[in-house]
Write an enzyme that holds these catalytic residues in place. Structure first.
Site, PDB file in Angstrom:
ATOM      1  N   ARG A 126      14.554  44.168 -19.641  1.00 20.55           N
ATOM      2  CA  ARG A 126      13.534  44.143 -20.692  1.00 20.55           C
ATOM      3  C   ARG A 126      14.036  44.994 -21.861  1.00 20.55           C
ATOM      4  O   ARG A 126      14.281  46.189 -21.718  1.00 20.55           O
ATOM      5  CB  ARG A 126      12.204  44.672 -20.144  1.00 20.55           C
ATOM      6  CG  ARG A 126      11.072  44.603 -21.156  1.00 20.55           C
ATOM      7  CD  ARG A 126       9.703  44.569 -20.509  1.00 20.55           C
ATOM      8  NE  ARG A 126       9.456  43.350 -19.755  1.00 20.55           N
ATOM      9  CZ  ARG A 126       9.140  42.177 -20.282  1.00 20.55           C
ATOM     10  NH1 ARG A 126       9.047  42.040 -21.591  1.00 20.55           N
ATOM     11  NH2 ARG A 126       8.930  41.137 -19.506  1.00 20.55           N
ATOM     12  N   HIS A 163      17.535  26.644   1.911  1.00 18.90           N
ATOM     13  CA  HIS A 163      17.094  27.691   0.980  1.00 18.90           C
ATOM     14  C   HIS A 163      17.006  29.068   1.646  1.00 18.90           C
ATOM     15  O   HIS A 163      17.350  30.079   1.035  1.00 18.90           O
ATOM     16  CB  HIS A 163      15.763  27.305   0.341  1.00 18.90           C
ATOM     17  CG  HIS A 163      15.344  28.267  -0.713  1.00 18.90           C
ATOM     18  ND1 HIS A 163      16.067  28.455  -1.869  1.00 18.90           N
ATOM     19  CD2 HIS A 163      14.307  29.129  -0.774  1.00 18.90           C
ATOM     20  CE1 HIS A 163      15.482  29.381  -2.604  1.00 18.90           C
ATOM     21  NE2 HIS A 163      14.416  29.803  -1.952  1.00 18.90           N
ATOM     22  N   ASP A 174       0.824  -1.221   0.000  1.00 23.91           N
ATOM     23  CA  ASP A 174       0.000   0.000   0.000  1.00 23.91           C
ATOM     24  C   ASP A 174       0.856   1.268   0.000  1.00 23.91           C
ATOM     25  O   ASP A 174       0.357   2.360   0.225  1.00 23.91           O
ATOM     26  CB  ASP A 174      -0.954   0.011   1.205  1.00 23.91           C
ATOM     27  CG  ASP A 174      -0.205  -0.014   2.524  1.00 23.91           C
ATOM     28  OD1 ASP A 174       1.058  -0.074   2.502  1.00 23.91           O
ATOM     29  OD2 ASP A 174      -0.850   0.038   3.581  1.00 23.91           O
ATOM     30  N   ASP A 214      20.704  34.863 -10.437  1.00 22.09           N
ATOM     31  CA  ASP A 214      19.944  36.056 -10.055  1.00 22.09           C
ATOM     32  C   ASP A 214      20.611  36.687  -8.835  1.00 22.09           C
ATOM     33  O   ASP A 214      21.527  36.118  -8.246  1.00 22.09           O
ATOM     34  CB  ASP A 214      18.464  35.720  -9.762  1.00 22.09           C
ATOM     35  CG  ASP A 214      18.328  34.596  -8.751  1.00 22.09           C
ATOM     36  OD1 ASP A 214      19.092  34.578  -7.768  1.00 22.09           O
ATOM     37  OD2 ASP A 214      17.457  33.727  -8.946  1.00 22.09           O
ATOM     38  N   ASP A 232      23.814  27.940  -8.573  1.00 18.23           N
ATOM     39  CA  ASP A 232      22.586  28.231  -7.821  1.00 18.23           C
ATOM     40  C   ASP A 232      22.504  27.245  -6.656  1.00 18.23           C
ATOM     41  O   ASP A 232      23.242  26.249  -6.630  1.00 18.23           O
ATOM     42  CB  ASP A 232      21.366  28.063  -8.743  1.00 18.23           C
ATOM     43  CG  ASP A 232      20.161  28.878  -8.281  1.00 18.23           C
ATOM     44  OD1 ASP A 232      20.207  29.456  -7.176  1.00 18.23           O
ATOM     45  OD2 ASP A 232      19.173  28.932  -9.039  1.00 18.23           O
ATOM     46  N   ARG A 245      11.701  25.696   0.029  1.00 22.87           N
ATOM     47  CA  ARG A 245      11.382  26.846  -0.824  1.00 22.87           C
ATOM     48  C   ARG A 245       9.999  27.419  -0.495  1.00 22.87           C
ATOM     49  O   ARG A 245       9.674  28.513  -0.917  1.00 22.87           O
ATOM     50  CB  ARG A 245      11.456  26.446  -2.303  1.00 22.87           C
ATOM     51  CG  ARG A 245      12.885  26.400  -2.797  1.00 22.87           C
ATOM     52  CD  ARG A 245      12.966  25.982  -4.237  1.00 22.87           C
ATOM     53  NE  ARG A 245      12.592  24.592  -4.415  1.00 22.87           N
ATOM     54  CZ  ARG A 245      12.457  23.985  -5.588  1.00 22.87           C
ATOM     55  NH1 ARG A 245      12.631  24.672  -6.689  1.00 22.87           N
ATOM     56  NH2 ARG A 245      12.132  22.715  -5.661  1.00 22.87           N
ATOM     57  N   GLN A 246       9.201  26.669   0.274  1.00 24.89           N
ATOM     58  CA  GLN A 246       7.898  27.201   0.717  1.00 24.89           C
ATOM     59  C   GLN A 246       8.106  27.825   2.096  1.00 24.89           C
ATOM     60  O   GLN A 246       7.684  27.286   3.112  1.00 24.89           O
ATOM     61  CB  GLN A 246       6.864  26.089   0.772  1.00 24.89           C
ATOM     62  CG  GLN A 246       6.518  25.527  -0.603  1.00 24.89           C
ATOM     63  CD  GLN A 246       5.332  24.589  -0.550  1.00 24.89           C
ATOM     64  OE1 GLN A 246       4.323  24.871   0.073  1.00 24.89           O
ATOM     65  NE2 GLN A 246       5.455  23.440  -1.204  1.00 24.89           N
ATOM     66  N   GLU A 263       3.186   2.165   2.100  1.00 23.54           N
ATOM     67  CA  GLU A 263       3.746   2.610   3.390  1.00 23.54           C
ATOM     68  C   GLU A 263       5.188   2.135   3.504  1.00 23.54           C
ATOM     69  O   GLU A 263       5.561   1.087   2.978  1.00 23.54           O
ATOM     70  CB  GLU A 263       2.918   2.046   4.557  1.00 23.54           C
ATOM     71  CG  GLU A 263       1.607   2.768   4.731  1.00 23.54           C
ATOM     72  CD  GLU A 263       0.886   2.365   6.010  1.00 23.54           C
ATOM     73  OE1 GLU A 263       1.384   1.482   6.742  1.00 23.54           O
ATOM     74  OE2 GLU A 263      -0.179   2.940   6.271  1.00 23.54           O
ATOM     75  N   LYS A 300      18.118  40.452 -15.337  1.00 20.63           N
ATOM     76  CA  LYS A 300      17.148  40.420 -16.444  1.00 20.63           C
ATOM     77  C   LYS A 300      16.854  41.850 -16.875  1.00 20.63           C
ATOM     78  O   LYS A 300      16.516  42.690 -16.042  1.00 20.63           O
ATOM     79  CB  LYS A 300      15.835  39.785 -15.963  1.00 20.63           C
ATOM     80  CG  LYS A 300      15.770  38.304 -16.182  1.00 20.63           C
ATOM     81  CD  LYS A 300      14.388  37.769 -15.899  1.00 20.63           C
ATOM     82  CE  LYS A 300      14.459  36.257 -15.985  1.00 20.63           C
ATOM     83  NZ  LYS A 300      13.345  35.565 -15.459  1.00 20.63           N
TER      84      LYS A 300
HETATM   85  C1  R5P Z   1      14.778  29.456  -6.240  1.00 18.69           C
HETATM   86  O1  R5P Z   1      14.463  30.149  -5.306  1.00 18.69           O
HETATM   87  C2  R5P Z   1      15.996  28.596  -6.227  1.00 18.69           C
HETATM   88  O2  R5P Z   1      17.087  29.261  -5.669  1.00 18.69           O
HETATM   89  C3  R5P Z   1      16.338  28.131  -7.637  1.00 18.69           C
HETATM   90  O3  R5P Z   1      16.690  29.268  -8.413  1.00 18.69           O
HETATM   91  C4  R5P Z   1      15.154  27.472  -8.263  1.00 18.69           C
HETATM   92  O4  R5P Z   1      14.689  26.449  -7.426  1.00 18.69           O
HETATM   93  C5  R5P Z   1      15.509  26.874  -9.618  1.00 18.69           C
HETATM   94  O5  R5P Z   1      14.360  26.288 -10.115  1.00 18.69           O
HETATM   95  P1  R5P Z   1      14.260  25.715 -11.588  1.00 18.69           P
HETATM   96  O6  R5P Z   1      15.436  24.798 -11.787  1.00 18.69           O
HETATM   97  O7  R5P Z   1      12.945  24.988 -11.595  1.00 18.69           O
HETATM   98  O8  R5P Z   1      14.286  26.869 -12.530  1.00 18.69           O
END
Ligand code: R5P
Length: 282
Positions: A183, A119, A34, A158, A207, A88-89, A36, A181
């Protein structure tokens, strides 16, 4: 100390045991029809138990909770969560949402918790015990500096990851920057280094997590268009969900480099020495 490796971190646990010259406990893991989970620590646990288990999936978290329970007879339990899922949450955006990172952290009953590049540092406050977060970026910097790269630069994808790139690059005397980034027009966005020029240089984009690979794939494509030579992607936690590896190679990446907080084929940098040191210092 007895080292107990959960199913998700068997290799890393054995490396930590070797670093500490400690015994690795023999464990049994199985899944019932099941779905578990069942775990059994076959060897004696002794007075001080170190459990190493990344929580990549919900089942990994359940196994971690089972291992903690199975160590109830120990006087001291140290829990190493090299990669903590749900981290990340870490914020509530709408009323009624769970702060999932807190919900997960609160389940851990231990004397000490050790995480790797969690994170967000604020999550450490949600553990009910002492918690330590270690930074594996300098290890990544060492690995990169040993590669035969042409005029290398380490880039964060970033601004949020700039400190990670800095701590990988600084000690090794490598230049670093972050991608910004811009525009260009209504439907065109350009991603390029904020201060440096990547043209004619080998680039490592670093990252904390590569999950779907979307963030990295876009950066690789743009940097190659801008004249970068070989572009590598590196991360501490190679979640590499779904077709992430395929997406990254399709974007033109030269190679993927990661640590063993999640045990994948690309996990070429081991965090075991850092974890062993942190355990010695408890
Ligand atoms: C975001 O806050 C994390 O630091 C990574 O930049 C993110 O998890 C990367 O996600 P993905 O590979 O889905 O673009």
């Amino acid at each position: 100390m007895k080292i107990i490796g959960g199913g998700a971190s068997q290799l890393l646990a054995s490396r930590v045991a070797a670093e500490l010259n400690c015994e690795l406990a023999l464990c049994k893991f199985k899944t019932f029809p099941d779905d578990e989970k069942y775990i059994r620590i076959i060897d004696d646990i002794g007075p001080e138990a170190v459990i190493v288990q990344s929580t990549i999936t919900d089942s990994d978290l359940v196994v971690l909770l089972q291992l903690i329970d199975a160590c109830s007879s120990a006087d001291r339990i140290h829990v190493v969560i090299p990669y903590m899922g749900y981290a990340r949450q870490d914020k509530i955006f709408n009323q009624g949402e769970a702060l999932s990172a807190r919900a997960v952290a609160r389940t851990i009953e231990a004397d000490n918790v050790i995480t790797v590049n969690i994170h967000e540092d604020s999550i450490l406050n949600y553990f009910k015990c002492n918690s330590v977060n270690i930074n594996a970026a300098p290890l990544m910097g060492q690995f990169v500096s040993a590669m035969d790269l042409h005029d290398p630069v380490i880039l964060a994808p970033d601004k949020g990851a700039k400190e990670l790139a800095a701590s990988a690059a600084k000690e090794m005397g490598i230049e670093y920057d972050y991608l910004e980034k811009k525009r260009i027009s209504g439907d065109t966005v350009e991603v390029s280094p904020k201060n440096l020029d990547a043209r004619g240089r080998d680039v490592v984009i670093l990252d904390d997590i590569i999950s779907t690979g979307g963030t990295m794939a876009e950066a690789v494509r743009m940097l190659r268009e801008q004249g970068a030579l070989d572009v590598y992607v590196a991360c501490i936690h190679p979640v590499l969900a779904g077709s992430a590896v395929n997406k990254l190679y399709h974007s033109g990446v030269k190679d993927i480099i990661a640590t063993d907080t999640i045990e994948r084929a690309v996990s070429r940098v081991s965090v075991a020495p850092l974890l062993a040191q942190a355990l010695k210092e408890l």
